[in-house]
Design a protein around this motif. Sequence first.
Motif, short mmCIF file in Angstrom:
data_model
loop_
_atom_site.label_atom_id
_atom_site.label_comp_id
_atom_site.label_asym_id
_atom_site.label_seq_id
_atom_site.Cartn_x
_atom_site.Cartn_y
_atom_site.Cartn_z
N THR A 1 0.82 -1.21 0.00
CA THR A 1 0.00 0.00 0.00
C THR A 1 0.86 1.26 0.00
OG1 THR A 1 -1.75 -1.16 1.21
CG2 THR A 1 -1.82 1.23 1.22
N LEU A 2 1.93 1.23 0.78
CA LEU A 2 2.81 2.40 0.85
C LEU A 2 3.55 2.65 -0.46
CD1 LEU A 2 4.28 2.03 4.46
CD2 LEU A 2 2.46 3.56 3.67
N PHE A 3 3.67 1.62 -1.28
CA PHE A 3 4.30 1.81 -2.59
C PHE A 3 3.32 2.32 -3.64
CE2 PHE A 3 7.81 -0.80 -1.06
CZ PHE A 3 8.90 -0.19 -1.70
N GLY A 4 2.09 2.58 -3.24
CA GLY A 4 1.07 3.06 -4.16
C GLY A 4 1.46 4.32 -4.93
N PRO A 5 1.99 5.37 -4.25
CA PRO A 5 2.37 6.57 -5.00
C PRO A 5 3.39 6.31 -6.10
CG PRO A 5 2.25 7.04 -2.66
CD PRO A 5 2.10 5.56 -2.80
N LEU A 6 4.31 5.36 -5.87
CA LEU A 6 5.31 5.03 -6.89
C LEU A 6 4.69 4.31 -8.07
CD1 LEU A 6 8.29 3.86 -4.64
CD2 LEU A 6 7.95 6.09 -5.70
N VAL A 7 3.64 3.53 -7.83
CA VAL A 7 2.98 2.82 -8.92
C VAL A 7 2.41 3.80 -9.93
CG1 VAL A 7 1.10 1.22 -9.49
CG2 VAL A 7 2.49 0.86 -7.43
N GLY A 8 1.96 4.94 -9.45
CA GLY A 8 1.40 5.94 -10.35
C GLY A 8 2.40 6.51 -11.33
N PRO B 1 2.05 4.83 -15.30
CA PRO B 1 1.21 5.46 -16.33
C PRO B 1 1.64 6.90 -16.62
CG PRO B 1 0.02 5.28 -14.26
CD PRO B 1 1.27 4.49 -14.10
N ALA B 2 2.20 7.60 -15.64
CA ALA B 2 2.67 8.96 -15.89
C ALA B 2 3.82 8.96 -16.91
CB ALA B 2 3.13 9.61 -14.59
N LYS B 3 4.71 7.96 -16.82
CA LYS B 3 5.80 7.84 -17.79
C LYS B 3 5.25 7.53 -19.17
CE LYS B 3 10.16 7.59 -18.98
NZ LYS B 3 10.00 7.20 -20.38
N MET B 4 4.25 6.70 -19.25
CA MET B 4 3.63 6.40 -20.54
C MET B 4 2.99 7.65 -21.14
SD MET B 4 1.91 2.72 -19.55
CE MET B 4 1.10 2.60 -21.14
N LEU B 5 2.39 8.47 -20.29
CA LEU B 5 1.80 9.72 -20.76
C LEU B 5 2.87 10.66 -21.30
CD1 LEU B 5 -0.62 11.69 -20.98
CD2 LEU B 5 -0.14 12.38 -18.60
N ARG C 1 3.49 12.04 -25.29
CA ARG C 1 3.56 13.46 -25.63
C ARG C 1 4.98 13.91 -25.97
NH1 ARG C 1 -0.67 16.94 -23.82
NH2 ARG C 1 -2.49 15.75 -23.11
N ASN C 2 5.90 12.94 -26.14
CA ASN C 2 7.29 13.24 -26.47
C ASN C 2 7.88 14.23 -25.48
OD1 ASN C 2 9.71 13.11 -27.89
ND2 ASN C 2 9.16 14.80 -29.25
N ALA C 3 7.73 13.92 -24.22
CA ALA C 3 8.23 14.79 -23.15
C ALA C 3 8.93 13.93 -22.12
CB ALA C 3 7.08 15.58 -22.51
N VAL C 4 9.60 14.61 -21.20
CA VAL C 4 10.29 13.90 -20.12
C VAL C 4 9.49 14.07 -18.83
CG1 VAL C 4 12.56 14.15 -21.15
CG2 VAL C 4 11.72 15.92 -19.63
N LEU C 5 9.61 13.06 -18.01
CA LEU C 5 8.93 13.10 -16.71
C LEU C 5 9.88 13.76 -15.71
CD1 LEU C 5 6.19 12.15 -15.57
CD2 LEU C 5 7.37 10.11 -14.72
N GLY C 6 9.79 15.09 -15.65
CA GLY C 6 10.70 15.86 -14.82
C GLY C 6 10.30 15.91 -13.36
N PRO C 7 11.01 16.73 -12.60
CA PRO C 7 10.73 16.81 -11.15
C PRO C 7 9.31 17.26 -10.83
CG PRO C 7 12.86 17.77 -11.66
CD PRO C 7 12.20 17.50 -12.97
N VAL D 1 2.55 13.54 -9.19
CA VAL D 1 2.10 12.14 -9.10
C VAL D 1 2.27 11.61 -7.68
CG1 VAL D 1 2.54 9.79 -9.91
CG2 VAL D 1 2.58 11.69 -11.54
N LEU D 2 3.45 11.85 -7.11
CA LEU D 2 3.70 11.33 -5.76
C LEU D 2 2.81 11.99 -4.72
CD1 LEU D 2 7.61 11.03 -5.79
CD2 LEU D 2 5.91 9.24 -6.17
#
Length: 221
Positions: free
Chosen positions: A175-182, A185-189, A193-199, A205-206
């Motif tokens: 359960t505590l790893f839930g925020p990381l699971v998100g 899909p954020a990386k896929m998004l 969109r040809n973008a990087v998942l920045g800070p 997400v977290l």
Amino acid sequence: MNQPVASETYAAQVRRLADVSARVHAQREEAQSWHERQCVAADRAVAEAEEQVEQAERELADARELQERVDAEAAHLWQLLRERLGSAGRRLTGAPAPTAGVDADPVLLLGQVRELLDRTRQPGELPGSVNPLLAACGVAGAVLAYALGAAARAAGVGYGGDLAVGMPVLALVVTLFGPLVGLVPAKMLADRRNAVLGPRPITVVLAAGLAATVLLLVLFR
């Protein structure tokens, strides 16, 4: 009366013999000179042919080396293009075959391609307009992790014994790893969109995932 005539005939024959000998000698000298000239010309032709063969071999070696450099540079630029296209670039397989009938310098053309790739926009960070989607990814990850944790707790209760003690601990960890699971899909998004998942997107997400996890723990404790 006949002796002077015979002497004169003999002298004429000697002169003719001398003339014939001189002509034969001259022709022999001319033939020898012609033969020597032909040998010199043949040697010169052989030397020129050998030089042309050596030049052709050097040009062939240079052409092969150039081809190897061009192929390596083309493969590198193709890989750069796939990386710039993101997820769309993964559908591209091998580099296209060389185009026939192009007389331009391949090194110059590849330099222009590299310059064009350098001028293209580097993948940027996701815009702020997708923050709701990022937050939804965090919430979805938290819900999924909580559901897995709940399933683990239920399995522990159902089997009893040591599982009844261990599964709740495992459920809490999941359960505590839930925020990381998100982040998945954020990386896929971001790739779509040809973008990087920045800070900033990661923080959104977290934060959303953590808030959803805490809310779920409070509501269903």
